[in-house]
Design a protein around this motif. Structure first.
Motif, PDB file in Angstrom:
ATOM      1  N   ALA A 268       3.827   1.309   7.764  1.00 16.74           N
ATOM      2  CA  ALA A 268       3.285   2.628   7.416  1.00 16.74           C
ATOM      3  C   ALA A 268       2.986   2.749   5.930  1.00 16.74           C
ATOM      4  O   ALA A 268       1.971   3.331   5.541  1.00 16.74           O
ATOM      5  N   VAL A 269       3.865   2.207   5.089  1.00 12.84           N
ATOM      6  CA  VAL A 269       3.663   2.264   3.639  1.00 12.84           C
ATOM      7  C   VAL A 269       3.640   0.842   3.111  1.00 12.84           C
ATOM      8  O   VAL A 269       4.653   0.147   3.125  1.00 12.84           O
ATOM      9  N   LEU A 270       2.482   0.409   2.674  1.00  8.81           N
ATOM     10  CA  LEU A 270       2.318  -0.954   2.184  1.00  8.81           C
ATOM     11  C   LEU A 270       1.298  -0.944   1.047  1.00  8.81           C
ATOM     12  O   LEU A 270       0.131  -0.605   1.251  1.00  8.81           O
ATOM     13  N   PHE A 271       1.747  -1.323  -0.144  1.00  6.74           N
ATOM     14  CA  PHE A 271       0.864  -1.400  -1.305  1.00  6.74           C
ATOM     15  C   PHE A 271       0.431  -2.857  -1.476  1.00  6.74           C
ATOM     16  O   PHE A 271       1.054  -3.619  -2.220  1.00  6.74           O
ATOM     17  N   ASP A 272      -0.626  -3.219  -0.781  1.00 12.16           N
ATOM     18  CA  ASP A 272      -1.089  -4.608  -0.747  1.00 12.16           C
ATOM     19  C   ASP A 272      -1.981  -4.861  -1.956  1.00 12.16           C
ATOM     20  O   ASP A 272      -3.179  -4.555  -1.947  1.00 12.16           O
ATOM     21  N   ILE A 273      -1.387  -5.432  -3.008  1.00 13.23           N
ATOM     22  CA  ILE A 273      -2.133  -5.676  -4.240  1.00 13.23           C
ATOM     23  C   ILE A 273      -3.158  -6.786  -4.036  1.00 13.23           C
ATOM     24  O   ILE A 273      -4.261  -6.737  -4.580  1.00 13.23           O
ATOM     25  N   GLY A 274      -2.808  -7.799  -3.256  1.00 14.68           N
ATOM     26  CA  GLY A 274      -3.738  -8.900  -3.016  1.00 14.68           C
ATOM     27  C   GLY A 274      -5.017  -8.435  -2.345  1.00 14.68           C
ATOM     28  O   GLY A 274      -6.120  -8.856  -2.704  1.00 14.68           O
ATOM     29  N   GLU A 275      -4.894  -7.543  -1.352  1.00  9.17           N
ATOM     30  CA  GLU A 275      -6.058  -7.002  -0.653  1.00  9.17           C
ATOM     31  C   GLU A 275      -6.638  -5.776  -1.347  1.00  9.17           C
ATOM     32  O   GLU A 275      -7.638  -5.223  -0.897  1.00  9.17           O
ATOM     33  N   GLN A 276      -5.980  -5.350  -2.434  1.00 11.20           N
ATOM     34  CA  GLN A 276      -6.421  -4.188  -3.221  1.00 11.20           C
ATOM     35  C   GLN A 276      -6.533  -2.925  -2.360  1.00 11.20           C
ATOM     36  O   GLN A 276      -7.529  -2.202  -2.423  1.00 11.20           O
ATOM     37  N   ARG A 277      -5.499  -2.664  -1.590  1.00 16.28           N
ATOM     38  CA  ARG A 277      -5.481  -1.443  -0.789  1.00 16.28           C
ATOM     39  C   ARG A 277      -4.048  -0.978  -0.607  1.00 16.28           C
ATOM     40  O   ARG A 277      -3.123  -1.777  -0.518  1.00 16.28           O
ATOM     41  N   PHE A 278      -3.887   0.334  -0.578  1.00 17.38           N
ATOM     42  CA  PHE A 278      -2.583   0.961  -0.384  1.00 17.38           C
ATOM     43  C   PHE A 278      -2.623   1.722   0.939  1.00 17.38           C
ATOM     44  O   PHE A 278      -3.426   2.642   1.096  1.00 17.38           O
ATOM     45  N   ASN A 279      -1.777   1.332   1.872  1.00 16.00           N
ATOM     46  CA  ASN A 279      -1.677   2.038   3.152  1.00 16.00           C
ATOM     47  C   ASN A 279      -0.515   3.023   3.089  1.00 16.00           C
ATOM     48  O   ASN A 279       0.635   2.638   2.840  1.00 16.00           O
ATOM     49  N   ILE A 280      -0.814   4.293   3.304  1.00 19.15           N
ATOM     50  CA  ILE A 280       0.203   5.334   3.353  1.00 19.15           C
ATOM     51  C   ILE A 280      -0.006   6.104   4.646  1.00 19.15           C
ATOM     52  O   ILE A 280      -0.803   7.042   4.707  1.00 19.15           O
ATOM     53  N   PHE A 281       0.646   5.642   5.707  1.00 18.70           N
ATOM     54  CA  PHE A 281       0.512   6.197   7.046  1.00 18.70           C
ATOM     55  C   PHE A 281      -0.975   6.215   7.447  1.00 18.70           C
ATOM     56  O   PHE A 281      -1.573   5.153   7.539  1.00 18.70           O
ATOM     57  N   ALA A 282      -1.574   7.389   7.662  1.00 17.88           N
ATOM     58  CA  ALA A 282      -2.955   7.452   8.155  1.00 17.88           C
ATOM     59  C   ALA A 282      -3.981   7.285   7.048  1.00 17.88           C
ATOM     60  O   ALA A 282      -5.180   7.259   7.323  1.00 17.88           O
TER      61      ALA A 282
END
Length: 476
Positions: A67-81
């Motif tokens: 649900a909460v993943l700050f993926d620096i490699g993919e340059q995207r931050f997932n915060i639930f929806a």
């Protein structure tokens, strides 16, 4: 010239300090005494909530993903929806601004309570102190243990303590790194020695930092490294609630028997403070709150609980040390509603509204257009002019979406490539396409035209975005 000039008495107040010893030296270790009380229970409550959220959040799943993943490699931050990309810098900026003004507002109202009740440095420091107490004993026992020469008992206790410290630091580091890389695989890979270099390096680095900060540096982080202690005074005023000692009630201080009636203290020239120094012994930064407001004070309230306990045993009224304001100490009334507090509240409300508006109006898709740089244009076998593009379709939602792509703005132009594509939730789809048209329909070397992308949300509503690009043909 006949008006009398008001003179303020600036005679320095006598400062009471504990007896000079290694225990209170600024460069010696501080042995924090355990304390019980209402504020200590509140601090533990908030500390457990913070620690629980920190440990649980990375394990929460949403739509089959972390649900909460700050993926620096993919340059995207997932915060639930919600998925944040580098293009969503304004949302991140709003979040930081709202957090800053929330801190300013709380500090103006209740002083440095963030440091005392919610700061990770304080939370982890008290966790480490708890292990010290359980393994090495109370404050006096820990002091005597450190003075002893190394023997079997001391070696075992020190070994157990440091093992507990390292274990907490390691779990903290793995959990923290789990916010930036999938945590379920991270735990397995780390303990099977199959973790990647950067993830492994980060875990070791943050383990050492946590162990050093909470185990050894402790108050040094609060008094010498953290900048908040230095600029907090800019937010304080005479109506700010902060931990303070009431000298009008406590002075003169000194030991006395419990049998002496409280009414006879004034005859003996004594205040309510019995000079037991418990307020100093329970302070995690080692200060004496009786010396007045000090930037080292983190407003944890430990001295309040300790003093209230002493007052209760002596049969005196509680509150000799309390959360109060400068106005209240001087006999006035604390003004809750005041211009500075209102100003921070208004700015906080405005910035929060802008953050909510930005999130609410944020389109769940985005398109980036990359023009082919190798060839500005080329002529086909049919005599048509072709420009090549690469479209980056960003699905900012956590659900898979079907995108439909079309163009407009060039008469008779033809779109060549996939026009309907499926993009996974939080993913990017790279779509190579070309646009061809007759040279007779072009009147300028550079012609602006528009890409249109549309999709449907979960409620069936159509969402559309458009982006302008350029069609180049230099032989017009």
């Amino acid at each position: 010239m006949s008006e009398q000039i008001k003179i303020k008495d600036v005679t320095p107040v006598k400062i009471h300090k504990p007896e000079e010893s290694a225990n209170y030296s600024a460069r010696s270790r501080i042995y924090v005494r355990a304390v019980e009380g209402m504020l200590e229970n509140i601090r533990r409550f908030f500390g457990l909530i913070f620690l629980g959220l920190f440990a649980v959040i990375p394990w929460i799943q949403y739509n089959g993903n972390q649900a909460v993943l700050f993926d620096i490699g993919e340059q995207r931050f997932n915060i639930f929806a919600m998925t944040l990309w580098p293009q969503d810098l304004t949302i991140l900026a709003y979040i930081f601004i709202v957090s800053a003004f929330a801190l300013f507002f709380v500090t103006t109202f209740a002083g440095r309570v963030w440091c005392g009740f919610m700061c990770p440095q304080t939370t982890w420091t008290f966790i480490y102190i708890w292990f010290e107490e359980k393994i090495e004993g109370s404050r006096n026992k820990r002091m005597k243990l450190d003075e002893r020469k190394m023997d079997a008992d001391k070696f075992i206790r020190k070994t157990l303590k440091h093992f507990a410290w390292v274990s907490v630091a390691l779990l903290t580091a793995i959990t923290f790194v789990g916010y930036f890389t999938p945590i379920d695989a991270l735990f397995v890979d780390f303990f099977t020695l199959d973790v990647g270099f950067w993830a492994g390096f980060s875990i070791i680095f943050f383990t050492v930092c946590t162990y050093g900060n909470a185990g050894y540096m402790r108050e040094i982080m609060c008094t010498h490294i953290c900048p908040y202690a230095r600029f907090q005074s800019a937010m304080f005023d005479k109506d700010t609630f902060t931990v303070a000692y009431d000298p009008s009630r406590g002075e003169q201080r000194g030991p006395r028997s419990r049998k002496i009636p409280h009414e006879q203290l004034e005859e003996k020239g004594l205040g309510d403070c019995i000079d037991c120094n418990l307020c100093v012994q329970v302070c995690p930064t080692g200060i004496d709150i009786r010396n007045g407001l000090q930037y080292e004070c983190i407003n944890c309230g430990a001295c309040v609980d300790a003093c209230n306990g002493v007052m209760d045993k002596m049969g005196y009224e509680k509150g000799l040390i309390s959360f109060t304001s400068e106005h209240q100490l001087s006999g006035g009334t604390t003004k809750i509603i005041r211009p500075k507090l209102i100003g921070y509240a208004v700015v906080l409300l405005i910035m929060t509204s802008l953050l909510v508006l930005d999130i609410y109006t944020r389109a769940p898709l985005e398109i980036d257009i990359i023009k082919d740089r190798n060839s500005l244009y080329r002529e086909t076998n049919q005599g048509l002019i072709e420009n090549v593009y690469t479209l980056k379709l960003l699905n900012k939602s956590q659900n898979d979406r079907t995108f439909t792509v079309s163009i407009s703005g060039i008469e008779g132009a033809k779109y060549v490539g996939e026009s309907v594509v499926n993009v996974r939730g939080g993913g990017v789809y790279t779509l190579p396409i070309s646009v061809v048209t007759s040279p007779y329909s072009l009147t300028e070397e550079v012609t602006n035209f528009t890409f249109h992308v549309e999709t449907q949300d979960e409620n069936g509503e159509i969402i559309k975005i458009q982006e302008t690009s350029r069609f180049i043909f230099t032989d017009v």
